[in-house]
Design a protein around this motif. Sequence first.
Motif, PDB file in Angstrom:
ATOM      1  N   PRO A  68      12.411  20.740  88.525  1.00  0.00           N
ATOM      2  CA  PRO A  68      13.233  21.659  88.234  1.00  0.00           C
ATOM      3  C   PRO A  68      12.393  23.208  88.296  1.00  0.00           C
ATOM      4  N   SER A  69      11.397  22.761  86.902  1.00  0.00           N
ATOM      5  CA  SER A  69      10.920  23.930  86.336  1.00  0.00           C
ATOM      6  C   SER A  69       9.885  24.414  87.859  1.00  0.00           C
ATOM      7  N   ASP A  70       9.678  23.934  89.032  1.00  0.00           N
ATOM      8  CA  ASP A  70       9.005  24.605  90.019  1.00  0.00           C
ATOM      9  C   ASP A  70      10.041  26.063  90.718  1.00  0.00           C
ATOM     10  N   VAL A 159       3.800  15.036  84.374  1.00  0.00           N
ATOM     11  CA  VAL A 159       5.185  15.589  84.180  1.00  0.00           C
ATOM     12  C   VAL A 159       6.292  14.653  83.227  1.00  0.00           C
ATOM     13  N   ASN A 160       6.806  14.235  84.232  1.00  0.00           N
ATOM     14  CA  ASN A 160       8.360  12.980  84.007  1.00  0.00           C
ATOM     15  C   ASN A 160       7.873  12.301  82.911  1.00  0.00           C
ATOM     16  N   PRO A 161       7.247  11.051  83.340  1.00  0.00           N
ATOM     17  CA  PRO A 161       6.975   9.915  82.339  1.00  0.00           C
ATOM     18  C   PRO A 161       6.242  10.761  81.206  1.00  0.00           C
ATOM     19  N   SER A 162       5.201  11.525  81.202  1.00  0.00           N
ATOM     20  CA  SER A 162       4.242  11.845  80.404  1.00  0.00           C
ATOM     21  C   SER A 162       5.048  13.022  79.663  1.00  0.00           C
ATOM     22  N   SER A 163       6.433  12.997  79.865  1.00  0.00           N
ATOM     23  CA  SER A 163       7.126  14.373  78.760  1.00  0.00           C
ATOM     24  C   SER A 163       7.881  12.919  78.033  1.00  0.00           C
ATOM     25  N   ALA A 164       8.608  11.951  78.273  1.00  0.00           N
ATOM     26  CA  ALA A 164       9.004  11.126  78.173  1.00  0.00           C
ATOM     27  C   ALA A 164       8.821  10.255  77.111  1.00  0.00           C
ATOM     28  N   GLN A 188      14.401  11.980  86.575  1.00  0.00           N
ATOM     29  CA  GLN A 188      13.257  10.930  86.218  1.00  0.00           C
ATOM     30  C   GLN A 188      12.610  10.645  84.939  1.00  0.00           C
ATOM     31  N   VAL A 189      13.003  11.778  84.022  1.00  0.00           N
ATOM     32  CA  VAL A 189      12.855  11.739  82.747  1.00  0.00           C
ATOM     33  C   VAL A 189      13.105  10.462  81.980  1.00  0.00           C
ATOM     34  N   GLY A 190      14.249  11.096  82.252  1.00  0.00           N
ATOM     35  CA  GLY A 190      15.705   9.693  81.449  1.00  0.00           C
ATOM     36  C   GLY A 190      15.298   7.741  82.227  1.00  0.00           C
ATOM     37  N   ASN A 258      17.466  15.594  74.824  1.00  0.00           N
ATOM     38  CA  ASN A 258      17.974  16.437  75.371  1.00  0.00           C
ATOM     39  C   ASN A 258      17.493  17.273  76.374  1.00  0.00           C
ATOM     40  N   CYS A 259      18.297  16.805  77.722  1.00  0.00           N
ATOM     41  CA  CYS A 259      18.310  17.806  78.740  1.00  0.00           C
ATOM     42  C   CYS A 259      19.829  18.304  79.747  1.00  0.00           C
ATOM     43  N   VAL A 260      20.361  17.966  78.782  1.00  0.00           N
ATOM     44  CA  VAL A 260      21.876  18.856  79.238  1.00  0.00           C
ATOM     45  C   VAL A 260      22.672  19.958  78.888  1.00  0.00           C
ATOM     46  N   SER A 280      15.464  18.456  72.747  1.00  0.00           N
ATOM     47  CA  SER A 280      15.563  19.426  73.418  1.00  0.00           C
ATOM     48  C   SER A 280      14.201  19.294  74.587  1.00  0.00           C
ATOM     49  N   TYR A 281      14.596  19.818  75.861  1.00  0.00           N
ATOM     50  CA  TYR A 281      13.556  19.337  76.729  1.00  0.00           C
ATOM     51  C   TYR A 281      14.314  20.429  77.797  1.00  0.00           C
ATOM     52  N   GLY A 282      15.759  20.066  78.329  1.00  0.00           N
ATOM     53  CA  GLY A 282      16.166  20.757  79.277  1.00  0.00           C
ATOM     54  C   GLY A 282      16.920  20.997  79.705  1.00  0.00           C
ATOM     55  N   PHE A 306      10.921  20.410  73.214  1.00  0.00           N
ATOM     56  CA  PHE A 306       9.647  20.052  73.503  1.00  0.00           C
ATOM     57  C   PHE A 306       9.774  21.234  75.035  1.00  0.00           C
ATOM     58  N   TRP A 307       8.385  21.106  74.921  1.00  0.00           N
ATOM     59  CA  TRP A 307       8.333  21.306  76.003  1.00  0.00           C
ATOM     60  C   TRP A 307       6.534  21.124  76.537  1.00  0.00           C
ATOM     61  N   ILE A 308       6.387  20.057  77.599  1.00  0.00           N
ATOM     62  CA  ILE A 308       4.644  19.130  77.615  1.00  0.00           C
ATOM     63  C   ILE A 308       3.696  20.083  78.013  1.00  0.00           C
TER      64      ILE A 308
HETATM   65  N1  LIG Z   1       9.881  20.619  78.288  1.00  0.00           N
HETATM   66  C1  LIG Z   1       9.432  19.428  79.395  1.00  0.00           C
HETATM   67  O1  LIG Z   1       8.475  19.907  78.879  1.00  0.00           O
HETATM   68  C2  LIG Z   1      10.042  19.031  80.490  1.00  0.00           C
HETATM   69  C3  LIG Z   1       9.445  17.901  81.041  1.00  0.00           C
HETATM   70  C4  LIG Z   1      10.556  17.369  81.837  1.00  0.00           C
HETATM   71  C5  LIG Z   1      11.455  17.704  82.438  1.00  0.00           C
HETATM   72  N2  LIG Z   1      12.023  18.898  81.600  1.00  0.00           N
HETATM   73  C6  LIG Z   1      13.516  19.059  82.206  1.00  0.00           C
HETATM   74  O2  LIG Z   1      14.733  17.357  81.927  1.00  0.00           O
HETATM   75  C7  LIG Z   1      15.075  17.769  82.551  1.00  0.00           C
HETATM   76  C8  LIG Z   1      15.488  16.650  84.068  1.00  0.00           C
HETATM   77  O3  LIG Z   1      14.452  16.766  84.686  1.00  0.00           O
HETATM   78  P1  LIG Z   1      14.075  15.919  85.824  1.00  0.00           P
HETATM   79  O4  LIG Z   1      12.475  16.000  86.486  1.00  0.00           O
HETATM   80  O5  LIG Z   1      13.730  14.510  85.244  1.00  0.00           O
HETATM   81  O6  LIG Z   1      15.272  15.984  86.909  1.00  0.00           O
HETATM   82  P2  LIG Z   1      15.779  15.083  87.984  1.00  0.00           P
HETATM   83  O7  LIG Z   1      15.419  13.591  87.613  1.00  0.00           O
HETATM   84  O8  LIG Z   1      15.830  16.336  88.779  1.00  0.00           O
HETATM   85  O9  LIG Z   1      18.076  14.704  87.194  1.00  0.00           O
HETATM   86  C9  LIG Z   1      18.192  15.657  87.020  1.00  0.00           C
HETATM   87  C10 LIG Z   1      19.265  15.036  85.959  1.00  0.00           C
HETATM   88  O10 LIG Z   1      20.391  16.507  85.299  1.00  0.00           O
HETATM   89  C11 LIG Z   1      21.730  15.463  85.195  1.00  0.00           C
HETATM   90  N3  LIG Z   1      21.766  16.997  85.547  1.00  0.00           N
HETATM   91  C12 LIG Z   1      22.060  17.805  86.935  1.00  0.00           C
HETATM   92  N4  LIG Z   1      23.048  18.853  86.782  1.00  0.00           N
HETATM   93  C13 LIG Z   1      23.942  18.762  85.504  1.00  0.00           C
HETATM   94  C14 LIG Z   1      24.734  18.937  84.462  1.00  0.00           C
HETATM   95  N5  LIG Z   1      25.610  20.449  84.943  1.00  0.00           N
HETATM   96  N6  LIG Z   1      25.435  18.332  83.537  1.00  0.00           N
HETATM   97  C15 LIG Z   1      25.415  17.381  83.052  1.00  0.00           C
HETATM   98  N7  LIG Z   1      23.867  16.476  83.769  1.00  0.00           N
HETATM   99  C16 LIG Z   1      23.546  17.265  85.268  1.00  0.00           C
HETATM  100  C17 LIG Z   1      21.093  14.796  87.083  1.00  0.00           C
HETATM  101  O11 LIG Z   1      22.524  13.865  86.744  1.00  0.00           O
HETATM  102  P3  LIG Z   1      22.950  13.119  88.151  1.00  0.00           P
HETATM  103  O12 LIG Z   1      22.132  11.617  87.676  1.00  0.00           O
HETATM  104  O13 LIG Z   1      24.425  12.834  87.615  1.00  0.00           O
HETATM  105  O14 LIG Z   1      23.441  13.570  89.176  1.00  0.00           O
HETATM  106  C18 LIG Z   1      20.213  14.268  86.802  1.00  0.00           C
HETATM  107  O15 LIG Z   1      20.367  12.698  85.950  1.00  0.00           O
HETATM  108  C19 LIG Z   1      15.035  18.635  84.130  1.00  0.00           C
HETATM  109  O16 LIG Z   1      15.921  20.115  83.001  1.00  0.00           O
HETATM  110  C20 LIG Z   1      13.172  19.222  83.990  1.00  0.00           C
HETATM  111  O17 LIG Z   1      13.056  20.756  84.025  1.00  0.00           O
HETATM  112  C21 LIG Z   1      11.401  19.190  81.001  1.00  0.00           C
END
Ligand SMILES: NC(=O)c1ccc[n+]([C@@H]2O[C@H](COP(=O)([O-])OP(=O)(O)OC[C@H]3O[C@@H](n4cnc5c(N)ncnc54)[C@H](OP(=O)(O)O)[C@@H]3O)[C@@H](O)[C@H]2O)c1
Length: 375
Positions: A68-70, A159-164, A188-190, A258-260, A280-282, A306-308
Amino acid sequence: MFATSSLLRTVSRQFSTSATTMSIKAKVLVYAQHGQPESVLKCISHELPSSPQGSDVLVQTIASPVNPSDINQIQGVYPSKPDKTTAFGTSEPVAPCGNEGLFKVLAVGNKVTSLKAGDWCIPSNVNFGTWRSHALTDESSLLKISKTITEEQAATISVNPSSAYQMLTMFEDLKPGDWFIQNGGNSQVGRAAIQIGKKLGLQSISIVRNRDNLQELVDELTALGATKVITEEDNASREFGKTIAEWTKGSPIKLALNCVGGENCSNMARKLGKDATLVSYGAMSMKPVMIPTQLFIFKNLTAKGFWITANVTRVPGSKENTLKAVQKMMEDGDLVDVKVTHVPVSADGSEEEVFKAFETALTNSKQGKQLVRFT
Ligand SMILES: NC(=O)c1ccc[n+]([C@@H]2O[C@H](COP(=O)([O-])OP(=O)(O)OC[C@H]3O[C@@H](n4cnc5c(N)ncnc54)[C@H](OP(=O)(O)O)[C@@H]3O)[C@@H](O)[C@H]2O)c1
Protein backbone atom coordinates in the motif's frame (compact mmCIF):
# COMPACT_ATOMS: atom_id res chain seq x y z
CA MET A 1 -8.46 -0.13 -13.46
CA PHE A 2 -5.62 0.25 -15.87
CA ALA A 3 -6.77 0.70 -19.46
CA THR A 4 -4.17 -1.34 -21.27
CA SER A 5 -2.72 0.10 -24.43
CA SER A 6 -3.45 3.81 -24.10
CA LEU A 7 -1.67 3.91 -20.78
CA LEU A 8 1.17 1.69 -21.81
CA ARG A 9 3.58 4.56 -22.16
CA THR A 10 6.96 3.04 -22.30
CA VAL A 11 10.12 4.78 -23.24
CA SER A 12 13.19 2.98 -24.46
CA ARG A 13 16.57 4.62 -24.35
CA GLN A 14 19.85 3.34 -25.61
CA PHE A 15 23.11 4.75 -24.33
CA SER A 16 26.36 4.64 -26.19
CA THR A 17 28.66 2.00 -24.80
CA SER A 18 32.14 1.11 -25.91
CA ALA A 19 32.28 -1.74 -28.38
CA THR A 20 34.10 -3.94 -25.87
CA THR A 21 31.79 -3.33 -22.88
CA MET A 22 29.00 -5.83 -22.47
CA SER A 23 25.85 -4.29 -21.12
CA ILE A 24 22.48 -5.25 -19.73
CA LYS A 25 19.24 -3.60 -20.75
CA ALA A 26 17.56 -2.82 -17.43
CA LYS A 27 13.90 -1.89 -17.13
CA VAL A 28 12.54 0.33 -14.35
CA LEU A 29 9.07 1.64 -13.41
CA VAL A 30 9.18 5.40 -12.84
CA TYR A 31 6.98 8.48 -12.50
CA ALA A 32 7.76 12.10 -13.24
CA GLN A 33 4.71 13.58 -11.49
CA HIS A 34 2.63 12.25 -8.62
CA GLY A 35 -0.83 10.91 -9.40
CA GLN A 36 -2.79 7.70 -9.69
CA PRO A 37 -0.43 4.89 -10.78
CA GLU A 38 -2.49 4.17 -13.92
CA SER A 39 -1.97 7.77 -15.08
CA VAL A 40 1.64 8.49 -14.19
CA LEU A 41 3.68 5.29 -14.35
CA LYS A 42 5.89 4.38 -17.26
CA CYS A 43 8.54 1.76 -17.86
CA ILE A 44 11.85 2.91 -19.26
CA SER A 45 14.95 0.99 -20.15
CA HIS A 46 18.58 1.91 -19.73
CA GLU A 47 21.91 0.18 -20.21
CA LEU A 48 23.98 -1.08 -17.29
CA PRO A 49 27.55 -2.37 -17.59
CA SER A 50 27.71 -6.10 -16.93
CA SER A 51 31.12 -5.75 -15.21
CA PRO A 52 30.75 -3.45 -12.20
CA GLN A 53 33.75 -1.49 -10.94
CA GLY A 54 35.01 -0.68 -7.42
CA SER A 55 32.29 -0.98 -4.76
CA ASP A 56 29.46 -1.35 -7.28
CA VAL A 57 27.22 -4.40 -7.37
CA LEU A 58 25.10 -5.49 -10.34
CA VAL A 59 21.87 -7.19 -9.28
CA GLN A 60 18.87 -8.74 -10.99
CA THR A 61 15.50 -8.55 -9.26
CA ILE A 62 14.04 -11.88 -8.16
CA ALA A 63 10.77 -10.57 -6.74
CA SER A 64 9.19 -7.29 -5.75
CA PRO A 65 5.86 -6.82 -3.92
CA VAL A 66 3.25 -4.10 -4.33
CA ASN A 67 2.65 -2.62 -0.88
CA PRO A 68 0.00 0.00 0.00
CA SER A 69 2.80 2.46 0.82
CA ASP A 70 4.29 2.06 -2.69
CA ILE A 71 0.98 3.22 -4.15
CA ASN A 72 0.71 6.09 -1.63
CA GLN A 73 4.23 7.14 -2.59
CA ILE A 74 3.31 7.36 -6.28
CA GLN A 75 0.15 9.28 -5.35
CA GLY A 76 2.33 11.76 -3.43
CA VAL A 77 0.60 11.17 -0.09
CA TYR A 78 3.45 9.34 1.62
CA PRO A 79 6.02 11.27 3.64
CA SER A 80 9.12 9.54 2.34
CA LYS A 81 9.84 9.96 -1.34
CA PRO A 82 12.60 8.73 -3.64
CA ASP A 83 14.76 11.44 -5.19
CA LYS A 84 13.99 12.21 -8.80
CA THR A 85 16.86 11.63 -11.18
CA THR A 86 17.85 11.80 -14.83
CA ALA A 87 20.26 8.89 -14.33
CA PHE A 88 17.94 6.58 -16.27
CA GLY A 89 18.43 8.77 -19.33
CA THR A 90 15.16 10.68 -19.29
CA SER A 91 15.11 14.37 -20.13
CA GLU A 92 12.96 15.21 -17.11
CA PRO A 93 13.80 13.87 -13.64
CA VAL A 94 11.88 10.74 -12.68
CA ALA A 95 11.55 8.72 -9.48
CA PRO A 96 11.82 4.93 -9.40
CA CYS A 97 8.96 3.01 -7.72
CA GLY A 98 8.94 0.27 -5.09
CA ASN A 99 10.59 -0.02 -1.71
CA GLU A 100 10.92 -3.70 -1.07
CA GLY A 101 12.31 -6.61 -3.05
CA LEU A 102 14.78 -9.43 -3.33
CA PHE A 103 17.77 -9.31 -5.66
CA LYS A 104 20.29 -11.83 -6.93
CA VAL A 105 23.87 -10.59 -7.31
CA LEU A 106 25.07 -10.97 -10.90
CA ALA A 107 28.54 -9.44 -10.52
CA VAL A 108 30.56 -7.32 -8.10
CA GLY A 109 33.37 -4.77 -8.38
CA ASN A 110 36.84 -5.56 -7.05
CA LYS A 111 36.32 -3.58 -3.81
CA VAL A 112 33.12 -5.36 -2.76
CA THR A 113 33.58 -7.48 0.36
CA SER A 114 30.10 -8.35 1.68
CA LEU A 115 28.55 -9.83 -1.46
CA LYS A 116 29.51 -12.19 -4.28
CA ALA A 117 27.85 -13.38 -7.47
CA GLY A 118 24.87 -15.62 -6.71
CA ASP A 119 24.12 -14.11 -3.27
CA TRP A 120 20.68 -12.82 -2.37
CA CYS A 121 20.28 -9.30 -1.04
CA ILE A 122 17.65 -6.70 -0.19
CA PRO A 123 17.85 -2.90 -0.14
CA SER A 124 19.31 -1.57 3.10
CA ASN A 125 17.06 1.51 2.88
CA VAL A 126 13.67 2.57 1.58
CA ASN A 127 13.24 4.47 -1.70
CA PHE A 128 15.61 2.13 -3.54
CA GLY A 129 13.22 1.68 -6.45
CA THR A 130 12.64 -2.07 -6.50
CA TRP A 131 10.17 -2.19 -9.40
CA ARG A 132 12.92 -2.86 -11.87
CA SER A 133 14.63 -5.77 -13.58
CA HIS A 134 18.24 -4.89 -12.69
CA ALA A 135 20.18 -2.31 -10.74
CA LEU A 136 23.78 -1.19 -10.39
CA THR A 137 24.37 0.16 -6.92
CA ASP A 138 26.94 0.67 -4.20
CA GLU A 139 27.54 -2.29 -1.88
CA SER A 140 26.44 -0.15 1.09
CA SER A 141 22.87 0.06 -0.21
CA LEU A 142 22.38 -3.73 -0.07
CA LEU A 143 22.04 -6.21 2.78
CA LYS A 144 22.87 -9.88 2.24
CA ILE A 145 20.04 -12.32 2.99
CA SER A 146 20.79 -15.99 3.54
CA LYS A 147 19.02 -18.51 1.33
CA THR A 148 17.54 -20.34 4.30
CA ILE A 149 14.14 -18.74 3.72
CA THR A 150 11.93 -18.73 0.63
CA GLU A 151 12.09 -16.12 -2.11
CA GLU A 152 8.63 -14.89 -1.10
CA GLN A 153 9.73 -14.44 2.52
CA ALA A 154 12.98 -12.72 1.60
CA ALA A 155 11.25 -10.37 -0.85
CA THR A 156 8.75 -9.23 1.78
CA ILE A 157 10.77 -9.47 5.00
CA SER A 158 11.69 -5.85 5.60
CA VAL A 159 8.27 -4.17 5.78
CA ASN A 160 5.37 -6.27 7.05
CA PRO A 161 6.84 -8.97 9.32
CA SER A 162 9.47 -6.53 10.57
CA SER A 163 6.75 -3.99 11.44
CA ALA A 164 4.72 -6.67 13.25
CA TYR A 165 7.79 -7.76 15.23
CA GLN A 166 8.74 -4.22 16.23
CA MET A 167 5.21 -3.26 17.25
CA LEU A 168 4.86 -6.38 19.41
CA THR A 169 8.23 -5.93 21.10
CA MET A 170 8.96 -2.21 21.30
CA PHE A 171 5.86 -0.62 22.87
CA GLU A 172 4.76 -2.85 25.76
CA ASP A 173 6.78 -5.33 27.76
CA LEU A 174 4.51 -8.23 26.88
CA LYS A 175 5.07 -11.52 28.66
CA PRO A 176 3.94 -15.00 27.61
CA GLY A 177 0.23 -15.30 28.27
CA ASP A 178 -0.45 -11.57 27.74
CA TRP A 179 -3.14 -10.49 25.26
CA PHE A 180 -3.00 -8.11 22.34
CA ILE A 181 -5.73 -7.12 19.90
CA GLN A 182 -5.44 -5.97 16.30
CA ASN A 183 -7.64 -4.94 13.39
CA GLY A 184 -6.77 -5.72 9.77
CA GLY A 185 -6.18 -9.26 11.04
CA ASN A 186 -6.12 -10.64 7.51
CA SER A 187 -3.50 -8.17 6.26
CA GLN A 188 0.09 -9.29 5.79
CA VAL A 189 1.09 -7.33 8.89
CA GLY A 190 -1.82 -8.89 10.77
CA ARG A 191 -0.91 -12.42 9.70
CA ALA A 192 2.70 -11.81 10.71
CA ALA A 193 1.61 -10.39 14.09
CA ILE A 194 -0.52 -13.48 14.73
CA GLN A 195 2.42 -15.80 14.08
CA ILE A 196 5.08 -13.73 15.84
CA GLY A 197 2.71 -13.25 18.76
CA LYS A 198 2.23 -16.99 19.03
CA LYS A 199 5.99 -17.55 18.96
CA LEU A 200 6.37 -15.01 21.77
CA GLY A 201 3.71 -16.86 23.78
CA LEU A 202 1.13 -14.07 23.40
CA GLN A 203 -2.61 -14.47 23.02
CA SER A 204 -4.29 -12.49 20.29
CA ILE A 205 -7.67 -11.24 19.14
CA SER A 206 -7.75 -10.38 15.43
CA ILE A 207 -10.58 -8.30 13.98
CA VAL A 208 -11.41 -9.03 10.32
CA ARG A 209 -14.04 -7.79 7.89
CA ASN A 210 -17.05 -10.06 7.56
CA ARG A 211 -17.38 -12.12 4.37
CA ASP A 212 -19.30 -15.07 2.94
CA ASN A 213 -16.48 -17.50 3.65
CA LEU A 214 -15.74 -16.10 7.12
CA GLN A 215 -15.27 -19.52 8.74
CA GLU A 216 -12.59 -20.36 6.14
CA LEU A 217 -10.65 -17.24 7.11
CA VAL A 218 -11.15 -17.85 10.84
CA ASP A 219 -9.81 -21.40 10.40
CA GLU A 220 -6.85 -20.14 8.39
CA LEU A 221 -5.86 -17.46 10.90
CA THR A 222 -6.43 -19.86 13.81
CA ALA A 223 -4.12 -22.36 12.12
CA LEU A 224 -1.49 -19.59 11.94
CA GLY A 225 -1.78 -19.14 15.71
CA ALA A 226 -4.58 -16.63 16.28
CA THR A 227 -6.17 -17.24 19.67
CA LYS A 228 -9.47 -15.61 18.60
CA VAL A 229 -10.73 -14.07 15.38
CA ILE A 230 -13.74 -11.73 15.48
CA THR A 231 -15.61 -9.62 12.94
CA GLU A 232 -15.95 -5.84 12.86
CA GLU A 233 -19.60 -6.38 13.91
CA ASP A 234 -18.47 -8.37 16.98
CA ASN A 235 -15.99 -5.61 17.74
CA ALA A 236 -18.78 -3.01 17.55
CA SER A 237 -21.18 -4.94 19.79
CA ARG A 238 -21.26 -4.01 23.49
CA GLU A 239 -22.71 -7.44 24.26
CA PHE A 240 -19.70 -9.13 22.66
CA GLY A 241 -17.46 -7.44 25.25
CA LYS A 242 -18.67 -10.05 27.74
CA THR A 243 -17.44 -12.87 25.50
CA ILE A 244 -14.04 -11.24 25.29
CA ALA A 245 -13.91 -10.85 29.09
CA GLU A 246 -14.64 -14.59 29.37
CA TRP A 247 -11.81 -15.38 26.97
CA THR A 248 -9.26 -13.18 28.74
CA LYS A 249 -10.49 -14.25 32.19
CA GLY A 250 -10.04 -10.70 33.40
CA SER A 251 -6.47 -10.28 32.11
CA PRO A 252 -6.11 -6.78 30.68
CA ILE A 253 -5.45 -6.50 26.95
CA LYS A 254 -2.23 -4.49 26.96
CA LEU A 255 -1.62 -3.62 23.31
CA ALA A 256 -3.76 -2.79 20.26
CA LEU A 257 -2.41 -2.59 16.71
CA ASN A 258 -4.47 -0.39 14.42
CA CYS A 259 -4.21 -0.25 10.63
CA VAL A 260 -7.86 0.63 9.91
CA GLY A 261 -8.94 3.73 11.88
CA GLY A 262 -12.52 5.04 12.21
CA GLU A 263 -15.15 3.31 14.35
CA ASN A 264 -13.26 0.04 14.09
CA CYS A 265 -10.34 1.59 15.97
CA SER A 266 -12.55 3.34 18.56
CA ASN A 267 -14.29 0.04 19.34
CA MET A 268 -10.98 -1.81 19.51
CA ALA A 269 -9.55 0.78 21.92
CA ARG A 270 -12.52 0.15 24.26
CA LYS A 271 -11.32 -3.46 24.66
CA LEU A 272 -8.00 -2.36 26.17
CA GLY A 273 -7.21 -2.63 29.87
CA LYS A 274 -5.69 0.07 32.10
CA ASP A 275 -2.29 1.56 31.12
CA ALA A 276 -2.43 -0.08 27.69
CA THR A 277 -1.01 1.22 24.41
CA LEU A 278 -2.78 1.70 21.09
CA VAL A 279 -0.33 1.73 18.19
CA SER A 280 -1.60 3.09 14.86
CA TYR A 281 0.39 2.12 11.78
CA GLY A 282 -2.07 2.26 8.87
CA ALA A 283 -5.32 3.88 7.77
CA MET A 284 -6.97 1.37 5.48
CA SER A 285 -10.48 2.82 6.03
CA MET A 286 -9.13 6.32 5.30
CA LYS A 287 -11.01 7.46 8.41
CA PRO A 288 -9.33 9.26 11.32
CA VAL A 289 -8.50 7.61 14.62
CA MET A 290 -11.10 8.64 17.19
CA ILE A 291 -10.46 7.66 20.79
CA PRO A 292 -13.13 8.16 23.47
CA THR A 293 -11.72 10.73 25.91
CA GLN A 294 -12.60 8.62 28.96
CA LEU A 295 -10.10 5.98 27.84
CA PHE A 296 -7.31 8.51 28.31
CA ILE A 297 -8.67 9.81 31.61
CA PHE A 298 -9.88 6.68 33.36
CA LYS A 299 -7.72 4.00 31.74
CA ASN A 300 -4.54 6.00 31.22
CA LEU A 301 -4.45 4.88 27.58
CA THR A 302 -1.36 5.76 25.56
CA ALA A 303 -1.94 6.24 21.82
CA LYS A 304 1.12 6.26 19.58
CA GLY A 305 2.02 5.95 15.92
CA PHE A 306 4.47 3.57 14.30
CA TRP A 307 6.35 3.96 11.03
CA ILE A 308 9.05 1.42 10.38
CA THR A 309 10.98 3.79 8.14
CA ALA A 310 11.43 6.23 11.03
CA ASN A 311 11.70 3.58 13.72
CA VAL A 312 14.74 1.86 12.24
CA THR A 313 16.53 5.21 12.19
CA ARG A 314 15.33 6.22 15.65
CA VAL A 315 16.54 2.95 17.17
CA PRO A 316 20.01 2.21 15.74
CA GLY A 317 20.59 -1.47 15.01
CA SER A 318 16.86 -2.27 15.17
CA LYS A 319 16.63 -3.08 11.46
CA GLU A 320 19.42 -5.65 11.65
CA ASN A 321 18.14 -7.12 14.95
CA THR A 322 14.61 -7.34 13.64
CA LEU A 323 15.67 -8.97 10.36
CA LYS A 324 17.71 -11.50 12.33
CA ALA A 325 14.83 -12.37 14.67
CA VAL A 326 12.24 -12.54 11.88
CA GLN A 327 14.51 -14.60 9.63
CA LYS A 328 15.10 -17.08 12.48
CA MET A 329 11.33 -17.46 12.95
CA MET A 330 10.99 -18.08 9.21
CA GLU A 331 13.82 -20.64 9.24
CA ASP A 332 12.24 -22.42 12.20
CA GLY A 333 8.85 -22.56 10.48
CA ASP A 334 7.23 -20.26 13.05
CA LEU A 335 6.52 -17.67 10.38
CA VAL A 336 5.21 -19.37 7.27
CA ASP A 337 5.23 -18.18 3.69
CA VAL A 338 3.24 -15.08 2.99
CA LYS A 339 0.14 -15.67 0.90
CA VAL A 340 0.96 -13.94 -2.38
CA THR A 341 -0.16 -13.95 -5.98
CA HIS A 342 2.79 -14.30 -8.33
CA VAL A 343 2.94 -12.12 -11.40
CA PRO A 344 5.73 -13.57 -13.55
CA VAL A 345 7.79 -11.62 -16.04
CA SER A 346 11.13 -12.22 -17.73
CA ALA A 347 13.99 -9.99 -16.56
CA ASP A 348 14.97 -9.85 -20.25
CA GLY A 349 11.40 -8.96 -21.22
CA SER A 350 10.53 -5.80 -23.09
CA GLU A 351 9.51 -2.54 -21.41
CA GLU A 352 5.91 -3.37 -22.36
CA GLU A 353 6.11 -6.78 -20.67
CA VAL A 354 7.61 -5.39 -17.47
CA PHE A 355 5.07 -2.56 -17.42
CA LYS A 356 2.25 -5.04 -17.98
CA ALA A 357 3.38 -7.19 -15.02
CA PHE A 358 3.32 -4.23 -12.62
CA GLU A 359 0.08 -2.98 -14.16
CA THR A 360 -1.52 -6.37 -13.40
CA ALA A 361 -0.08 -6.42 -9.88
CA LEU A 362 -1.36 -2.91 -9.18
CA THR A 363 -4.81 -3.63 -10.60
CA ASN A 364 -5.14 -6.72 -8.39
CA SER A 365 -3.48 -5.24 -5.31
CA LYS A 366 -6.76 -5.11 -3.38
CA GLN A 367 -7.26 -8.85 -3.92
CA GLY A 368 -4.29 -9.89 -1.79
CA LYS A 369 -0.54 -9.33 -1.87
CA GLN A 370 0.92 -9.24 -5.40
CA LEU A 371 4.52 -10.24 -6.02
CA VAL A 372 6.09 -9.50 -9.40
CA ARG A 373 8.60 -12.28 -10.02
CA PHE A 374 11.39 -11.88 -12.52
CA THR A 375 12.39 -15.16 -14.13
N1 LIG B 1 3.54 2.20 9.47
C1 LIG B 1 4.31 1.25 8.99
O1 LIG B 1 5.52 1.21 9.20
C2 LIG B 1 3.68 0.19 8.15
C3 LIG B 1 4.40 -0.96 7.80
C4 LIG B 1 3.75 -1.95 7.07
C5 LIG B 1 2.43 -1.76 6.67
N2 LIG B 1 1.79 -0.61 7.01
C6 LIG B 1 0.39 -0.38 6.68
O2 LIG B 1 -0.35 -1.47 7.18
C7 LIG B 1 -1.50 -1.64 6.40
C8 LIG B 1 -1.56 -3.10 5.97
O3 LIG B 1 -0.50 -3.35 5.06
P1 LIG B 1 -0.36 -4.78 4.38
O4 LIG B 1 0.72 -4.73 3.37
O5 LIG B 1 -0.32 -5.81 5.45
O6 LIG B 1 -1.75 -4.81 3.64
P2 LIG B 1 -2.47 -5.95 2.82
O7 LIG B 1 -1.86 -7.28 3.07
O8 LIG B 1 -2.62 -5.43 1.44
O9 LIG B 1 -3.91 -5.98 3.52
C9 LIG B 1 -4.74 -4.88 3.60
C10 LIG B 1 -5.79 -5.21 4.67
O10 LIG B 1 -6.58 -4.07 4.90
C11 LIG B 1 -7.92 -4.48 5.03
N3 LIG B 1 -8.78 -3.38 4.61
C12 LIG B 1 -8.77 -2.74 3.42
N4 LIG B 1 -9.69 -1.76 3.43
C13 LIG B 1 -10.29 -1.80 4.64
C14 LIG B 1 -11.35 -1.05 5.24
N5 LIG B 1 -11.97 -0.05 4.60
N6 LIG B 1 -11.72 -1.38 6.50
C15 LIG B 1 -11.11 -2.39 7.16
N7 LIG B 1 -10.10 -3.13 6.65
C16 LIG B 1 -9.71 -2.83 5.39
C17 LIG B 1 -8.07 -5.69 4.12
O11 LIG B 1 -9.12 -6.45 4.60
P3 LIG B 1 -9.69 -7.75 3.85
O12 LIG B 1 -8.78 -8.85 4.28
O13 LIG B 1 -11.05 -7.86 4.39
O14 LIG B 1 -9.63 -7.46 2.38
C18 LIG B 1 -6.71 -6.36 4.28
O15 LIG B 1 -6.72 -7.29 5.33
C19 LIG B 1 -1.42 -0.64 5.28
O16 LIG B 1 -2.14 0.50 5.66
C20 LIG B 1 0.06 -0.33 5.21
O17 LIG B 1 0.32 0.94 4.65
C21 LIG B 1 2.38 0.35 7.73
